[in-house]
Scaffold this motif. Sequence first.
Motif, mmCIF file in Angstrom:
data_model
loop_
_atom_site.group_PDB
_atom_site.id
_atom_site.type_symbol
_atom_site.label_atom_id
_atom_site.label_comp_id
_atom_site.label_asym_id
_atom_site.label_seq_id
_atom_site.Cartn_x
_atom_site.Cartn_y
_atom_site.Cartn_z
ATOM 1 N N THR A 129 9.887 -2.468 13.700
ATOM 2 C CA THR A 129 9.381 -3.290 12.577
ATOM 3 C C THR A 129 7.857 -3.409 12.500
ATOM 4 N N GLU A 130 7.122 -2.520 13.170
ATOM 5 C CA GLU A 130 5.669 -2.472 12.932
ATOM 6 C C GLU A 130 5.368 -2.195 11.453
ATOM 7 N N CYS A 131 6.235 -1.427 10.823
ATOM 8 C CA CYS A 131 6.087 -1.082 9.408
ATOM 9 C C CYS A 131 5.905 -2.319 8.538
ATOM 10 N N VAL A 132 6.624 -3.367 8.889
ATOM 11 C CA VAL A 132 6.613 -4.584 8.074
ATOM 12 C C VAL A 132 5.232 -5.228 8.069
ATOM 13 N N THR A 133 4.504 -5.074 9.182
ATOM 14 C CA THR A 133 3.202 -5.744 9.287
ATOM 15 C C THR A 133 2.138 -5.032 8.455
ATOM 16 N N VAL A 134 2.356 -3.773 8.092
ATOM 17 C CA VAL A 134 1.340 -3.051 7.326
ATOM 18 C C VAL A 134 1.675 -2.917 5.842
ATOM 19 N N CYS A 135 2.929 -3.111 5.476
ATOM 20 C CA CYS A 135 3.303 -2.929 4.064
ATOM 21 C C CYS A 135 2.711 -4.038 3.199
ATOM 22 N N PRO A 136 1.945 -3.667 2.166
ATOM 23 C CA PRO A 136 1.295 -4.684 1.331
ATOM 24 C C PRO A 136 2.218 -5.319 0.290
ATOM 25 N N VAL A 137 3.419 -4.778 0.122
ATOM 26 C CA VAL A 137 4.255 -5.242 -0.994
ATOM 27 C C VAL A 137 5.692 -5.611 -0.584
ATOM 28 N N GLU A 138 5.910 -5.895 0.684
ATOM 29 C CA GLU A 138 7.230 -6.354 1.157
ATOM 30 C C GLU A 138 8.377 -5.446 0.709
ATOM 31 N N CYS A 139 8.240 -4.172 1.037
ATOM 32 C CA CYS A 139 9.277 -3.191 0.702
ATOM 33 C C CYS A 139 10.449 -3.206 1.655
ATOM 34 N N PHE A 140 10.246 -3.749 2.851
ATOM 35 C CA PHE A 140 11.222 -3.504 3.913
ATOM 36 C C PHE A 140 12.380 -4.490 3.900
ATOM 37 N N HIS A 141 13.563 -3.925 4.048
ATOM 38 C CA HIS A 141 14.803 -4.678 4.192
ATOM 39 C C HIS A 141 15.399 -4.289 5.533
ATOM 40 N N LEU A 142 16.348 -5.081 6.031
ATOM 41 C CA LEU A 142 16.944 -4.678 7.299
ATOM 42 C C LEU A 142 18.385 -5.128 7.452
ATOM 43 N N ASP A 143 19.088 -4.382 8.331
ATOM 44 C CA ASP A 143 20.413 -4.797 8.773
ATOM 45 C C ASP A 143 20.410 -4.793 10.302
ATOM 46 N N ASP A 144 21.581 -4.776 10.918
ATOM 47 C CA ASP A 144 21.650 -4.895 12.369
ATOM 48 C C ASP A 144 21.101 -3.688 13.107
ATOM 49 N N SER A 145 20.970 -2.559 12.425
ATOM 50 C CA SER A 145 20.566 -1.361 13.154
ATOM 51 C C SER A 145 19.210 -0.790 12.775
ATOM 52 N N MET A 146 18.744 -1.017 11.538
ATOM 53 C CA MET A 146 17.482 -0.376 11.135
ATOM 54 C C MET A 146 16.897 -1.019 9.879
ATOM 55 N N THR A 147 15.728 -0.529 9.477
ATOM 56 C CA THR A 147 15.093 -1.018 8.258
ATOM 57 C C THR A 147 15.269 0.021 7.141
ATOM 58 N N TYR A 148 15.054 -0.437 5.911
ATOM 59 C CA TYR A 148 15.150 0.419 4.726
ATOM 60 C C TYR A 148 14.020 0.053 3.784
ATOM 61 N N ILE A 149 13.516 1.036 3.060
ATOM 62 C CA ILE A 149 12.449 0.793 2.087
ATOM 63 C C ILE A 149 13.041 0.717 0.682
ATOM 64 N N ASP A 150 12.667 -0.316 -0.038
ATOM 65 C CA ASP A 150 13.083 -0.460 -1.434
ATOM 66 C C ASP A 150 12.216 0.453 -2.302
ATOM 67 N N PRO A 151 12.800 1.515 -2.848
ATOM 68 C CA PRO A 151 11.994 2.468 -3.619
ATOM 69 C C PRO A 151 11.426 1.871 -4.913
ATOM 70 N N GLU A 152 12.006 0.767 -5.352
ATOM 71 C CA GLU A 152 11.499 0.126 -6.575
ATOM 72 C C GLU A 152 10.158 -0.563 -6.318
ATOM 73 N N ASN A 153 9.910 -0.934 -5.067
ATOM 74 C CA ASN A 153 8.682 -1.676 -4.745
ATOM 75 C C ASN A 153 7.606 -0.834 -4.084
ATOM 76 N N CYS A 154 8.005 0.243 -3.426
ATOM 77 C CA CYS A 154 7.038 1.047 -2.662
ATOM 78 C C CYS A 154 5.961 1.611 -3.589
ATOM 79 N N ILE A 155 4.694 1.424 -3.185
ATOM 80 C CA ILE A 155 3.564 1.918 -3.986
ATOM 81 C C ILE A 155 2.955 3.185 -3.364
ATOM 82 N N ASP A 156 3.687 3.776 -2.401
ATOM 83 C CA ASP A 156 3.255 5.043 -1.800
ATOM 84 C C ASP A 156 1.886 4.953 -1.132
ATOM 85 N N CYS A 157 1.615 3.817 -0.503
ATOM 86 C CA CYS A 157 0.316 3.699 0.158
ATOM 87 C C CYS A 157 0.254 4.524 1.434
#
Length: 100
Positions: free
Chosen positions: A14-42
């Motif tokens: 979850t280091e990814c979560v600390t750098v994402c400027p737009v809160e793209c990350f979601h998670l379940d019990d095993s991993m994270t996922y990026i919401d493609p609707e929010n990702c700004i391709d930074c």
Amino acid sequence: TYVVTDNCRGCRYTECVTVCPVECFHLDDSMTYIDPENCIDCGGCAPACPVGAIEPDYRLAADKKFWIDVNRRRAAETPVISARLVPLPGADERRLALGR
Ligand code: SF4
């Protein structure tokens, strides 16, 4: 958009979560996922991931393209994560096994 792939499963650093400027990350019990609707391709999350799990969609190998759909579907089904979590048990061992 950027995509979380198999290396995240069972690690979930979850280091990814600390750098994402737009809160793209979601998670379940095993991993994270990026919401493609929010990702700004930074691109900030990809180098931040200790296990190299995140790649831009256009750079995914053919056998990893299915992760595009997985991220879209699971991001819609799971909660946003807005702060870093403790990695899953065994994450460091998995990272070392991946040669990271
Ligand atoms: Fe967030 Fe940027 Fe990664 Fe997209 S590329 S998920 S906006 S950090």
